[in-house]
Design an enzyme around this catalytic site. Sequence first.
Site, PDB file in Angstrom:
ATOM      1  N   ARG A  13       0.823  -1.274   0.077  1.00  0.00           N
ATOM      2  CA  ARG A  13       0.008   0.246   0.086  1.00  0.00           C
ATOM      3  C   ARG A  13       0.794   1.142  -0.033  1.00  0.00           C
ATOM      4  NH1 ARG A  13      -3.653   2.722   4.429  1.00  0.00           N
ATOM      5  NH2 ARG A  13      -5.013   3.560   3.404  1.00  0.00           N
ATOM      6  N   HIS A  24       0.399   4.738  -2.464  1.00  0.00           N
ATOM      7  CA  HIS A  24       0.173   6.017  -1.811  1.00  0.00           C
ATOM      8  C   HIS A  24       1.279   6.857  -2.168  1.00  0.00           C
ATOM      9  CE1 HIS A  24      -3.338   5.303   1.285  1.00  0.00           C
ATOM     10  NE2 HIS A  24      -3.383   4.809   0.192  1.00  0.00           N
ATOM     11  N   VAL A  57       0.510  10.157  -5.381  1.00  0.00           N
ATOM     12  CA  VAL A  57       0.816  11.640  -5.020  1.00  0.00           C
ATOM     13  C   VAL A  57       2.180  12.084  -5.742  1.00  0.00           C
ATOM     14  CG1 VAL A  57       1.131  12.873  -2.779  1.00  0.00           C
ATOM     15  CG2 VAL A  57      -0.535  11.297  -2.843  1.00  0.00           C
ATOM     16  N   ASP A 100       7.927   8.914  -6.099  1.00  0.00           N
ATOM     17  CA  ASP A 100       9.207   9.800  -5.426  1.00  0.00           C
ATOM     18  C   ASP A 100       9.453   9.718  -4.083  1.00  0.00           C
ATOM     19  OD1 ASP A 100       7.112  11.128  -4.566  1.00  0.00           O
ATOM     20  OD2 ASP A 100       7.437  13.040  -5.388  1.00  0.00           O
ATOM     21  N   SER A 106       8.027  10.577  -1.827  1.00  0.00           N
ATOM     22  CA  SER A 106       7.424  11.887  -1.021  1.00  0.00           C
ATOM     23  C   SER A 106       6.479  11.553   0.209  1.00  0.00           C
ATOM     24  CB  SER A 106       6.606  12.866  -1.963  1.00  0.00           C
ATOM     25  OG  SER A 106       5.444  12.094  -2.455  1.00  0.00           O
ATOM     26  N   ASN A 124      -3.624   8.972   5.025  1.00  0.00           N
ATOM     27  CA  ASN A 124      -2.711   8.088   5.491  1.00  0.00           C
ATOM     28  C   ASN A 124      -2.419   8.139   7.155  1.00  0.00           C
ATOM     29  OD1 ASN A 124      -1.561   7.721   2.941  1.00  0.00           O
ATOM     30  ND2 ASN A 124      -0.492   9.634   3.128  1.00  0.00           N
ATOM     31  N   PRO A 178      -7.855   7.591  -3.981  1.00  0.00           N
ATOM     32  CA  PRO A 178      -9.337   7.394  -3.861  1.00  0.00           C
ATOM     33  C   PRO A 178      -9.947   6.979  -2.393  1.00  0.00           C
ATOM     34  CG  PRO A 178      -7.947   5.669  -4.951  1.00  0.00           C
ATOM     35  CD  PRO A 178      -7.031   6.947  -4.599  1.00  0.00           C
ATOM     36  N   HIS A 191      -6.204  -5.862  -2.609  1.00  0.00           N
ATOM     37  CA  HIS A 191      -6.894  -5.811  -1.161  1.00  0.00           C
ATOM     38  C   HIS A 191      -7.522  -7.531  -1.059  1.00  0.00           C
ATOM     39  CE1 HIS A 191      -8.542  -1.576  -1.163  1.00  0.00           C
ATOM     40  NE2 HIS A 191      -7.390  -1.558  -0.995  1.00  0.00           N
ATOM     41  N   THR A 192      -6.615  -8.220  -1.446  1.00  0.00           N
ATOM     42  CA  THR A 192      -6.489  -9.781  -1.220  1.00  0.00           C
ATOM     43  C   THR A 192      -5.689  -9.987  -0.018  1.00  0.00           C
ATOM     44  OG1 THR A 192      -5.902 -11.871  -1.949  1.00  0.00           O
ATOM     45  CG2 THR A 192      -4.530 -10.177  -2.894  1.00  0.00           C
ATOM     46  N   ASP A 196      -9.753  -9.279   2.949  1.00  0.00           N
ATOM     47  CA  ASP A 196     -10.267 -10.263   1.990  1.00  0.00           C
ATOM     48  C   ASP A 196     -10.786 -11.510   3.114  1.00  0.00           C
ATOM     49  OD1 ASP A 196     -10.557 -12.829   0.586  1.00  0.00           O
ATOM     50  OD2 ASP A 196      -8.477 -12.970  -0.027  1.00  0.00           O
ATOM     51  N   ASP A 208      -3.940 -13.940  -3.676  1.00  0.00           N
ATOM     52  CA  ASP A 208      -4.474 -14.731  -4.653  1.00  0.00           C
ATOM     53  C   ASP A 208      -5.868 -14.211  -5.107  1.00  0.00           C
ATOM     54  OD1 ASP A 208      -6.394 -14.854  -2.545  1.00  0.00           O
ATOM     55  OD2 ASP A 208      -6.004 -16.918  -2.071  1.00  0.00           O
TER      56      ASP A 208
HETATM   57  C1  HEM Z   1      -9.231   1.477  -5.932  1.00  0.00           C
HETATM   58  C2  HEM Z   1      -9.175   2.347  -5.163  1.00  0.00           C
HETATM   59  C3  HEM Z   1      -8.571   2.080  -3.555  1.00  0.00           C
HETATM   60  C4  HEM Z   1      -9.160   2.478  -2.437  1.00  0.00           C
HETATM   61  C5  HEM Z   1     -10.414   3.366  -2.360  1.00  0.00           C
HETATM   62  C6  HEM Z   1      -8.334   1.969  -1.261  1.00  0.00           C
HETATM   63  C7  HEM Z   1      -8.948   2.065  -0.015  1.00  0.00           C
HETATM   64  C8  HEM Z   1      -8.271   1.567   1.075  1.00  0.00           C
HETATM   65  C9  HEM Z   1      -8.599   1.605   2.572  1.00  0.00           C
HETATM   66  C10 HEM Z   1      -9.672   2.440   3.033  1.00  0.00           C
HETATM   67  C11 HEM Z   1      -7.686   0.816   3.119  1.00  0.00           C
HETATM   68  C12 HEM Z   1      -7.664   0.731   4.622  1.00  0.00           C
HETATM   69  C13 HEM Z   1      -6.787   1.574   5.460  1.00  0.00           C
HETATM   70  C14 HEM Z   1      -7.242   1.591   6.765  1.00  0.00           C
HETATM   71  O1  HEM Z   1      -8.371   1.481   7.294  1.00  0.00           O
HETATM   72  O2  HEM Z   1      -6.231   1.981   7.646  1.00  0.00           O
HETATM   73  C15 HEM Z   1      -7.198   0.048   2.314  1.00  0.00           C
HETATM   74  C16 HEM Z   1      -6.046  -0.634   2.529  1.00  0.00           C
HETATM   75  C17 HEM Z   1      -4.957  -1.248   1.798  1.00  0.00           C
HETATM   76  N1  HEM Z   1      -4.971  -1.140   0.539  1.00  0.00           N
HETATM   77 FE1  HEM Z   1      -6.258   0.229  -0.697  1.00  0.00          FE
HETATM   78  N2  HEM Z   1      -7.395   1.284  -1.774  1.00  0.00           N
HETATM   79  C18 HEM Z   1      -7.369   1.297  -3.180  1.00  0.00           C
HETATM   80  C19 HEM Z   1      -6.446   0.735  -4.108  1.00  0.00           C
HETATM   81  C20 HEM Z   1      -5.615   0.104  -3.492  1.00  0.00           C
HETATM   82  C21 HEM Z   1      -4.250  -0.100  -4.629  1.00  0.00           C
HETATM   83  C22 HEM Z   1      -4.217   0.116  -5.854  1.00  0.00           C
HETATM   84  C23 HEM Z   1      -3.446  -1.016  -3.730  1.00  0.00           C
HETATM   85  C24 HEM Z   1      -2.030  -1.480  -3.946  1.00  0.00           C
HETATM   86  C25 HEM Z   1      -1.873  -1.792  -5.334  1.00  0.00           C
HETATM   87  C26 HEM Z   1      -3.940  -1.024  -2.350  1.00  0.00           C
HETATM   88  C27 HEM Z   1      -3.375  -1.857  -1.347  1.00  0.00           C
HETATM   89  C28 HEM Z   1      -3.872  -1.701  -0.041  1.00  0.00           C
HETATM   90  C29 HEM Z   1      -3.392  -2.812   0.688  1.00  0.00           C
HETATM   91  C30 HEM Z   1      -2.278  -3.871   0.537  1.00  0.00           C
HETATM   92  C31 HEM Z   1      -3.988  -2.526   2.135  1.00  0.00           C
HETATM   93  C32 HEM Z   1      -3.983  -3.017   3.594  1.00  0.00           C
HETATM   94  C33 HEM Z   1      -2.843  -2.255   4.131  1.00  0.00           C
HETATM   95  C34 HEM Z   1      -2.532  -2.773   5.631  1.00  0.00           C
HETATM   96  O3  HEM Z   1      -3.011  -3.905   5.975  1.00  0.00           O
HETATM   97  O4  HEM Z   1      -1.559  -2.090   6.410  1.00  0.00           O
HETATM   98  N3  HEM Z   1      -5.008  -0.439  -2.498  1.00  0.00           N
HETATM   99  N4  HEM Z   1      -7.187   0.640   0.983  1.00  0.00           N
END
Ligand code: HEM
Length: 323
Positions: free
Chosen positions: A66, A70, A74, A78, A80, A97, A166, A196-197, A242, A250
């Site tokens: 993640r 992020h 932004v 880089d 940042s 963040n 987003p 989000h798997t 997931d 997966d």
């Molecule tokens: C499509 C739009 C996306 C939205 C709206 C979104 C939103 C979020 C949110 C709200 C969380 C939970 C944050 C929290 O409650 O602390 C999250 C977690 C996560 N996101 Fe996304 N995300 C998106 C796309 C992505 C992308 C593109 C990636 C990576 C390629 C990604 C990877 C992750 C990962 C791995 C987690 C878990 C992080 C952890 O457990 O520390 N997300 N995301």
Amino acid sequence: MATTPSFFSVLMILLGLWENVSAQSGGKSLTPENYWWTCPEAEAIVFDGVARAVAQDPRMAASLLRMHFHDCFVQGCDASILLDGNATFGEKTAGPNNNSLRGFEVIDSIKTELEFACPGIVSCADILAIAARDSVVLTGGPAWLVQLGRKDSRTPNRKEANEKLPPPNSDVGKLIRMFHDVGLTEEDMVTLSGAHTIGKARCSSFRDRLQSQPDPTLGNRLLTSLKQLCGFNNTNPLTNLDLKTPITFDNGYYRNLPSGEGLLRSDQVLYSTDERTKNLVEYYIHNPEAFFHNFKVSMIKMGNIRPLLGKDGEVRRHCRFPN
Ligand code: HEM
Ligand SMILES: *[C@@H]1O[C@H](CO)[C@@H](O)[C@H](O)[C@H]1NC(C)=O
Ligand SMILES: *[C@@H]1O[C@H](CO)[C@@H](O)[C@H](O)[C@H]1NC(C)=O
Ligand SMILES: *[C@@H]1O[C@H](CO)[C@@H](O)[C@H](O)[C@H]1NC(C)=O
């Protein structure tokens, strides 16, 4: 004689032109071989650092994946995101963040080792890109060659951190627009959402789906358990993104969606509200290897968002501070 350019000036012109050429041709300047001669052990050092951190805390793989996302959305990839700020400055405390992004110490300790092995060579932005790939590999996902040669920014961008990432209550139209803004397609969006798997989210990221008129796309079983989890106290507990296979990379993320078991609204809408994105979700449910293939391609594209090249950036000595 006065009209004959000296060897030196010709050389300078060529070098000057060359620098322009290499700075402008985005595709040419990031290459997997970037550190082969200057720091051949770079990728092994990053992998070891990520592997140690994930062995201690399996969620760290998700957190590092993640972090790269992020970073890239932004101001480009880089690093940042890594610059320390305060309550009003920098990206770490920006809305998406604050109290959520994690793994900064893991990057710090990898950077320390890299500065010991090859001082001043490997950028923090490249560490994030390699660590994201290694996190996917360590949780069972596909491997790819990481494009390298990004430089680090000298400043963060708080405004973009608040505006370009987003939010989890986005509908499909908004998700497509925000990915399009950074040069990614609708297909990249659905594919990268598959990240989000793995990993977790806080109740505050989806609580609005549980209120008096719950989100109708949210399955009943999940609704009941989330209401219990996020109940009526002031804590902000975490739950798996997931439900099926929370620490394995997966296609489980997509398999959750037909039964209304996507955790975030932005996850569930991909299946429940839009025919085009639904078709791709169904394709990934039946073709896990296509998901893996496309995920690699989209990660490389995401890693190519506005990289800083040449003198536009620097190789930070410490990822938290500009040199
Ligand atoms: C499509 C739009 C996306 C939205 C709206 C979104 C939103 C979020 C949110 C709200 C969380 C939970 C944050 C929290 O409650 O602390 C999250 C977690 C996560 N996101 Fe996304 N995300 C998106 C796309 C992505 C992308 C593109 C990636 C990576 C390629 C990604 C990877 C992750 C990962 C791995 C987690 C878990 C992080 C952890 O457990 O520390 N997300 N995301
Ligand atoms: C935060 O950091 C910025 C930039 O260094 C500085 O201008 C500002 O005064 C700091 N704010 C606080 C509350 O410390
Ligand atoms: C970030 O989180 C801290 C701790 O919960 C909080 O005090 C602060 O107000 C938050 N900052 C912003 C900008 O939301
Ligand atoms: C808050 O609710 C959750 C879920 O019911 C529970 O696990 C946790 O212990 C509660 N915390 C407090 C401080 O009551």
